[in-house]
Design a protein around this motif. Structure first.
Motif, PDB file in Angstrom:
ATOM      1  N   ASP A 165      17.174 -27.666  -3.105  1.00  0.00           N
ATOM      2  CA  ASP A 165      15.687 -27.894  -4.394  1.00  0.00           C
ATOM      3  C   ASP A 165      15.446 -26.466  -4.169  1.00  0.00           C
ATOM      4  O   ASP A 165      15.130 -24.620  -3.372  1.00  0.00           O
ATOM      5  CB  ASP A 165      14.269 -28.531  -3.633  1.00  0.00           C
ATOM      6  CG  ASP A 165      14.760 -29.575  -3.116  1.00  0.00           C
ATOM      7  OD1 ASP A 165      15.083 -30.281  -3.833  1.00  0.00           O
ATOM      8  OD2 ASP A 165      14.869 -30.564  -1.964  1.00  0.00           O
ATOM      9  N   ARG A 166      14.635 -25.961  -5.533  1.00  0.00           N
ATOM     10  CA  ARG A 166      13.945 -24.910  -5.308  1.00  0.00           C
ATOM     11  C   ARG A 166      12.741 -24.965  -4.707  1.00  0.00           C
ATOM     12  O   ARG A 166      11.625 -25.830  -5.248  1.00  0.00           O
ATOM     13  CB  ARG A 166      14.127 -24.684  -7.175  1.00  0.00           C
ATOM     14  CG  ARG A 166      15.889 -24.132  -7.535  1.00  0.00           C
ATOM     15  CD  ARG A 166      15.398 -24.021  -9.084  1.00  0.00           C
ATOM     16  NE  ARG A 166      16.972 -23.852  -9.431  1.00  0.00           N
ATOM     17  CZ  ARG A 166      17.620 -23.812 -10.862  1.00  0.00           C
ATOM     18  NH1 ARG A 166      16.955 -22.998 -11.920  1.00  0.00           N
ATOM     19  NH2 ARG A 166      18.763 -23.653 -11.064  1.00  0.00           N
ATOM     20  N   ALA A 167      11.805 -22.866  -5.449  1.00  0.00           N
ATOM     21  CA  ALA A 167      10.608 -23.162  -5.251  1.00  0.00           C
ATOM     22  C   ALA A 167       9.947 -23.972  -5.616  1.00  0.00           C
ATOM     23  O   ALA A 167       8.684 -24.547  -4.626  1.00  0.00           O
ATOM     24  CB  ALA A 167      10.461 -21.601  -4.436  1.00  0.00           C
ATOM     25  N   ASN A 168       9.757 -23.829  -6.962  1.00  0.00           N
ATOM     26  CA  ASN A 168       7.814 -24.417  -7.541  1.00  0.00           C
ATOM     27  C   ASN A 168       9.439 -25.306  -7.863  1.00  0.00           C
ATOM     28  O   ASN A 168       8.341 -25.934  -9.415  1.00  0.00           O
ATOM     29  CB  ASN A 168       7.753 -23.255  -8.199  1.00  0.00           C
ATOM     30  CG  ASN A 168       7.781 -22.342  -7.923  1.00  0.00           C
ATOM     31  OD1 ASN A 168       7.137 -21.638  -7.106  1.00  0.00           O
ATOM     32  ND2 ASN A 168       7.727 -20.680  -8.600  1.00  0.00           N
ATOM     33  N   GLN A 169      10.094 -26.232  -7.129  1.00  0.00           N
ATOM     34  CA  GLN A 169       9.680 -27.539  -8.044  1.00  0.00           C
ATOM     35  C   GLN A 169       9.492 -28.506  -8.299  1.00  0.00           C
ATOM     36  O   GLN A 169       8.949 -28.950  -6.790  1.00  0.00           O
ATOM     37  CB  GLN A 169      11.292 -27.475  -6.864  1.00  0.00           C
ATOM     38  CG  GLN A 169      12.313 -28.992  -7.210  1.00  0.00           C
ATOM     39  CD  GLN A 169      13.628 -28.559  -7.464  1.00  0.00           C
ATOM     40  OE1 GLN A 169      14.733 -28.692  -7.576  1.00  0.00           O
ATOM     41  NE2 GLN A 169      13.905 -29.776  -6.367  1.00  0.00           N
ATOM     42  N   THR A 170       9.629 -29.929  -9.020  1.00  0.00           N
ATOM     43  CA  THR A 170       8.058 -30.550  -9.108  1.00  0.00           C
ATOM     44  C   THR A 170       8.748 -32.034  -9.012  1.00  0.00           C
ATOM     45  O   THR A 170      10.560 -31.940  -9.843  1.00  0.00           O
ATOM     46  CB  THR A 170       7.270 -29.914  -9.941  1.00  0.00           C
ATOM     47  OG1 THR A 170       8.253 -30.287 -11.528  1.00  0.00           O
ATOM     48  CG2 THR A 170       6.693 -28.820  -9.781  1.00  0.00           C
ATOM     49  N   GLU A 171       8.925 -32.725  -9.103  1.00  0.00           N
ATOM     50  CA  GLU A 171       9.211 -33.866  -9.171  1.00  0.00           C
ATOM     51  C   GLU A 171       9.931 -34.178 -11.216  1.00  0.00           C
ATOM     52  O   GLU A 171      10.324 -34.771 -11.380  1.00  0.00           O
ATOM     53  CB  GLU A 171       8.100 -35.591  -9.412  1.00  0.00           C
ATOM     54  CG  GLU A 171       8.110 -35.509  -8.059  1.00  0.00           C
ATOM     55  CD  GLU A 171       8.499 -36.234  -7.357  1.00  0.00           C
ATOM     56  OE1 GLU A 171       9.584 -36.962  -7.625  1.00  0.00           O
ATOM     57  OE2 GLU A 171       9.194 -36.057  -5.966  1.00  0.00           O
ATOM     58  N   ASP A 172       9.110 -32.866 -12.019  1.00  0.00           N
ATOM     59  CA  ASP A 172       9.279 -33.388 -13.368  1.00  0.00           C
ATOM     60  C   ASP A 172      10.477 -33.276 -13.449  1.00  0.00           C
ATOM     61  O   ASP A 172      11.596 -33.363 -14.274  1.00  0.00           O
ATOM     62  CB  ASP A 172       8.166 -32.688 -14.556  1.00  0.00           C
ATOM     63  CG  ASP A 172       6.490 -33.146 -13.956  1.00  0.00           C
ATOM     64  OD1 ASP A 172       6.696 -34.971 -13.917  1.00  0.00           O
ATOM     65  OD2 ASP A 172       5.725 -32.636 -13.910  1.00  0.00           O
ATOM     66  N   ASN A 173      10.923 -31.217 -12.897  1.00  0.00           N
ATOM     67  CA  ASN A 173      12.087 -31.117 -13.265  1.00  0.00           C
ATOM     68  C   ASN A 173      13.251 -31.410 -12.091  1.00  0.00           C
ATOM     69  O   ASN A 173      13.718 -30.513 -11.581  1.00  0.00           O
ATOM     70  CB  ASN A 173      12.223 -29.416 -13.662  1.00  0.00           C
ATOM     71  CG  ASN A 173      10.924 -28.674 -12.516  1.00  0.00           C
ATOM     72  OD1 ASN A 173      11.193 -29.431 -10.850  1.00  0.00           O
ATOM     73  ND2 ASN A 173      10.546 -27.596 -12.464  1.00  0.00           N
ATOM     74  N   ARG A 174      13.001 -32.229 -11.282  1.00  0.00           N
ATOM     75  CA  ARG A 174      14.141 -32.074 -10.093  1.00  0.00           C
ATOM     76  C   ARG A 174      15.232 -32.317 -10.492  1.00  0.00           C
ATOM     77  O   ARG A 174      16.464 -32.453  -9.473  1.00  0.00           O
ATOM     78  CB  ARG A 174      13.127 -33.302  -8.380  1.00  0.00           C
ATOM     79  CG  ARG A 174      14.160 -33.600  -7.290  1.00  0.00           C
ATOM     80  CD  ARG A 174      13.636 -34.514  -6.386  1.00  0.00           C
ATOM     81  NE  ARG A 174      12.568 -34.197  -6.405  1.00  0.00           N
ATOM     82  CZ  ARG A 174      11.200 -33.783  -5.499  1.00  0.00           C
ATOM     83  NH1 ARG A 174      12.229 -32.960  -5.069  1.00  0.00           N
ATOM     84  NH2 ARG A 174      10.681 -33.293  -5.360  1.00  0.00           N
ATOM     85  N   LEU A 175      15.898 -32.975 -11.407  1.00  0.00           N
ATOM     86  CA  LEU A 175      16.564 -33.422 -11.510  1.00  0.00           C
ATOM     87  C   LEU A 175      17.855 -32.220 -11.948  1.00  0.00           C
ATOM     88  O   LEU A 175      19.182 -32.548 -12.061  1.00  0.00           O
ATOM     89  CB  LEU A 175      17.206 -34.152 -12.405  1.00  0.00           C
ATOM     90  CG  LEU A 175      16.356 -36.206 -12.778  1.00  0.00           C
ATOM     91  CD1 LEU A 175      16.106 -36.128 -13.855  1.00  0.00           C
ATOM     92  CD2 LEU A 175      16.904 -36.696 -11.935  1.00  0.00           C
ATOM     93  N   LEU A 176      17.194 -31.204 -11.726  1.00  0.00           N
ATOM     94  CA  LEU A 176      17.870 -29.672 -12.420  1.00  0.00           C
ATOM     95  C   LEU A 176      18.265 -29.413 -11.680  1.00  0.00           C
ATOM     96  O   LEU A 176      18.762 -28.148 -11.933  1.00  0.00           O
ATOM     97  CB  LEU A 176      16.814 -29.313 -13.778  1.00  0.00           C
ATOM     98  CG  LEU A 176      16.561 -29.695 -14.999  1.00  0.00           C
ATOM     99  CD1 LEU A 176      15.144 -28.531 -15.093  1.00  0.00           C
ATOM    100  CD2 LEU A 176      17.887 -29.765 -16.076  1.00  0.00           C
ATOM    101  N   ALA A 177      17.718 -29.915 -10.073  1.00  0.00           N
ATOM    102  CA  ALA A 177      18.181 -28.899  -9.382  1.00  0.00           C
ATOM    103  C   ALA A 177      19.319 -29.526  -9.287  1.00  0.00           C
ATOM    104  O   ALA A 177      20.401 -30.111  -9.793  1.00  0.00           O
ATOM    105  CB  ALA A 177      17.104 -29.656  -7.849  1.00  0.00           C
ATOM    106  N   TYR A 178      20.460 -28.383  -8.151  1.00  0.00           N
ATOM    107  CA  TYR A 178      21.554 -28.890  -8.080  1.00  0.00           C
ATOM    108  C   TYR A 178      22.671 -29.298  -6.109  1.00  0.00           C
ATOM    109  O   TYR A 178      21.323 -28.913  -5.454  1.00  0.00           O
ATOM    110  CB  TYR A 178      22.488 -27.107  -7.641  1.00  0.00           C
ATOM    111  CG  TYR A 178      22.961 -26.817  -8.835  1.00  0.00           C
ATOM    112  CD1 TYR A 178      23.543 -27.300 -10.123  1.00  0.00           C
ATOM    113  CD2 TYR A 178      21.528 -25.451  -9.829  1.00  0.00           C
ATOM    114  CE1 TYR A 178      24.261 -26.203 -10.980  1.00  0.00           C
ATOM    115  CE2 TYR A 178      22.312 -25.238 -10.480  1.00  0.00           C
ATOM    116  CZ  TYR A 178      22.971 -25.162 -11.298  1.00  0.00           C
ATOM    117  OH  TYR A 178      23.223 -24.230 -11.953  1.00  0.00           O
TER     118      TYR A 178
END
Length: 229
Positions: A165-178
């Motif tokens: 998970d990235r530092a500013n990750q939210t539920e809206d962009n969680r699918l873009l995590a690696y």
């Protein structure tokens, strides 16, 4: 006058000696590592994937690839692997093939423990690793568990992988995590019985894959209808 020249010569000799004799600094680092028994630290054993076998003496590494070890006896000797790792950091190789770049976790931990002197041990630039690290931008790690797939007995116990998970990750962009996944490189043509036999007795090579989280969601949730926790 002669005394002053002698003093200046000694100071100059001391200032260039570390740069001209890396073997001396290597011996110092190895001695400090042994005196602190770093080869017995849980962190070092984890880096080498060492565990105590049920039968036999001493730890043994779960890693099977010879390229993972820098000492000839590294698979069964954490101390020899530690000493060989420190020696490899003084290698003349450059770029991503340098041991500092091939084993960044080892280098980071040993640098932290022994406080490397940058004037006596040059820190290498690792372009491929730095590019990969910048792309992932990992801040925290989440453990993901897809449940069993009823139509596949081989998934009876489910599966786990890590989501970075990235530092500013939210539920809206969680699918873009690696994600980082370790699994058997099984052949699609193998039947369930053959798959179970080779899986239990280590017949498949293990591989690590890094891919976007949305691909894992598609694989487990959309295609196989498995719950993801």
């Amino acid at each position: 006058m002669r005394s002053a020249v002698l003093v200046l010569a000694c100071i100059a000799w001391q200032s260039v000696w570390p740069a001209q004799s890396p073997s001396g600094y290597l011996a110092e680092l190895q001695q400090r590592a042994l005196s602190r028994r770093l080869d017995e630290e849980n962190a070092w054993l984890a880096l080498g994937h060492y565990h105590a076998p049920a039968l036999g003496r001493g730890p043994v590494s779960e890693a099977d690839d010879e390229r993972f070890f820098l000492a000839a006896t590294g698979k069964r000797d954490p101390r020899a692997e530690l000493l060989a790792t420190l020696a490899s950091f003084f290698s003349d190789e450059a770029g991503d093939n340098h041991p500092q770049c091939r084993f960044p976790a080892r280098y980071h931990w040993l640098k932290q423990q022994l406080e490397f002197d940058g004037r006596r041990l040059t820190e290498q630039s690792c372009p491929a690793f730095q590019s990969w690290q910048a792309e992932l931008r990992a801040h925290t790690a989440s453990l993901i568990f897809p449940s069993a797939y009823l139509n596949s007995p081989s998934s009876l116990f489910g599966h786990t992988f890590l989501r970075l998970d990235r530092a500013n990750q939210t539920e809206d962009n969680r699918l873009l995590a690696y994600t980082v996944n370790y699994a058997a490189d099984a052949r699609v043509a193998d039947n369930e019985l053959f798959f179970a036999y080779k899986g239990i007795f280590g017949g498949y090579p293990g591989i690590i894959t890094v891919q976007p989280y949305y691909e894992k969601v598609r694989e487990y949730s959309d295609w196989e209808n498995r719950d993801i926790w």
